[in-house]
Design an enzyme around this catalytic site. Structure first.
Site, mmCIF file in Angstrom:
data_model
loop_
_atom_site.group_PDB
_atom_site.id
_atom_site.type_symbol
_atom_site.label_atom_id
_atom_site.label_comp_id
_atom_site.label_asym_id
_atom_site.label_seq_id
_atom_site.Cartn_x
_atom_site.Cartn_y
_atom_site.Cartn_z
ATOM 1 N N TYR A 204 0.816 -1.210 0.000
ATOM 2 C CA TYR A 204 0.000 0.000 0.000
ATOM 3 C C TYR A 204 0.852 1.264 0.000
ATOM 4 O O TYR A 204 1.733 1.435 0.844
ATOM 5 C CB TYR A 204 -0.887 -0.015 1.242
ATOM 6 N N SER B 204 1.201 -7.822 1.702
ATOM 7 C CA SER B 204 0.272 -6.850 2.262
ATOM 8 C C SER B 204 -0.802 -6.503 1.224
ATOM 9 O O SER B 204 -1.549 -7.388 0.815
ATOM 10 C CB SER B 204 1.033 -5.608 2.739
ATOM 11 N N GLN B 205 -0.896 -5.249 0.776
ATOM 12 C CA GLN B 205 -1.832 -4.947 -0.313
ATOM 13 C C GLN B 205 -1.570 -5.868 -1.495
ATOM 14 O O GLN B 205 -2.504 -6.371 -2.132
ATOM 15 C CB GLN B 205 -1.697 -3.498 -0.763
ATOM 16 N N ASP C 100 0.885 -9.243 14.038
ATOM 17 C CA ASP C 100 0.560 -8.264 12.998
ATOM 18 C C ASP C 100 -0.677 -7.469 13.405
ATOM 19 O O ASP C 100 -1.786 -8.005 13.463
ATOM 20 C CB ASP C 100 0.323 -8.995 11.675
ATOM 21 N N HIS D 260 3.857 -6.713 11.009
ATOM 22 C CA HIS D 260 3.448 -6.778 9.611
ATOM 23 C C HIS D 260 4.610 -7.023 8.641
ATOM 24 O O HIS D 260 4.371 -7.346 7.475
ATOM 25 C CB HIS D 260 2.707 -5.493 9.239
#
Length: 322
Positions: free
Chosen positions: A92, A187-188, A273, A302
């Site tokens: 992101y 992640s994203q 996370d 994360h």
């Protein structure tokens, strides 16, 4: 930082009901068909680079509505192919950056396409080069609430479509074996990976790393970290919009895509996370339709496994799609 979620045994059994619209499949079939029908030009231009072990190409491919999307293509130096390929999606706020940031997959013998994320690339890293020309209604800062009042307008409809078109594009390259294409991202990028895995036929592997954009109804309000907090901010102002917003998000939930993805998959999760809570990752993992495994990092936030997870992915992919 303490663990904030379920225990690992509970996580392995966590398979919640996920809000799923009745027209989910029709919505995405129409969206992808529309993007393919829009056409657009694929451009691949070799780039002069100080890198000697890889060949670098600046790629522009047609995404949602035929919009031009940037990517880097890296190949092992001098390779003629056809090579297995890895299409990678970013986290992101980041852009495609510089080619020197993406050496691992080409160094391992793969054709590697790293997709720019439209409209992003100014939050961290070395920048992006793809605008998002489509407007939205009111939104909170960031990308999570752009167009969130209706699935047809939502920002991630365009991003997920770009991802499918990236797979389409890489399969047309002479250097690539179209039957050996994998997708990955963290992640994203992990959430985008799940969408691409569900919406692209014939992938050999999917590798979502600490995936974002999963199990929205738990994530929104469960963690106070951004980007999920963008949705909280929006709902704090747009009182009464919760059902409408959650209905929109259900079209983009990684767990709903996981139900439809059949390529062999390697997930990862970090048990500390707070950005993508472990239960949201396991919600997608436990719904995954194809054969799957998950790397568990007990003491990480994360960042997850980072380079250790890449090694696990490389071993997994070599065994899955030699």
């Amino acid at each position: 930082m303490p663990r904030i979620d379920l225990t690992l045994p509970e996580l392995r059994e966590y398979r919640p009901e996920i809000r799923e619209p009745a027209d989910f499949d029709a919505f995405w079939a129409d969206t992808i068909a529309g993007a393919r029908a829009a056409g657009g030009e694929l451009q691949v231009e070799r780039v002069d680079s100080p890198l000697r072990t890889v060949d670098v190409f600046d790629v522009t491919f047609p995404g949602f509505a035929g919009d031009p999307i940037k990517a880097w293509l890296l190949l092992p130096a001098g390779a003629e192919g056809p090579l297995p390929a890895v299409v990678e999606f970013n986290g992101y706020g980041g852009g495609r950056g510089l080619p020197s940031e993406h050496l691992a997959w080409a160094s391992a013998g793969y054709a590697h396409l790293f997709m720019d994320t439209r409209g992003q690339g100014s939050g961290w890293g070395a920048g992006g080069g793809t605008p998002d020309p489509h407007g939205t209604g009111p939104s909170s800062p960031g990308f999570m609430t752009r167009g969130i009042e209706h699935p047809a307008d939502y920002y991630y409809r365009r991003v997920f479509t770009d991802a499918v078109r990236a797979v389409d594009a890489v399969r047309t390259l002479a250097q690539v074996d179209a039957a050996r294409v994998a997708v990955c991202g963290g992640s994203q990028g992990g959430g985008i990976t799940l969408a691409a895995a569900a919406l692209s036929d014939g992938l050999v592997a999917a590798m979502p790393d600490v995936p974002f954009l999963c199990h929205f109804e738990r994530a929104v309000g469960f963690t106070d970290r951004f980007p999920y907090q963008e949705v909280v901010q929006y709902l704090a102002v747009h009182r009464g919009a919760e059902e409408r917003v959650l209905d929109t998000l259900s079209y983009f939930d990684g767990a709903n895509f996981a139900k439809r993805a059949t390529a062999p998959a390697l997930f990862s999760v970090a048990l500390m996370d707070e950005t993508c809570p472990p239960s949201t990752v396991f919600a997608a993992y436990n719904h995954y339709a194809g054969p799957s495994d998950i790397s568990v990092y007990r003491y990480n936030d994360h960042e997850g496994g980072q380079a250790h997870q890449w090694l696990a992915q490389a071993e997994f992919l070599a065994a899955t799609a030699p």
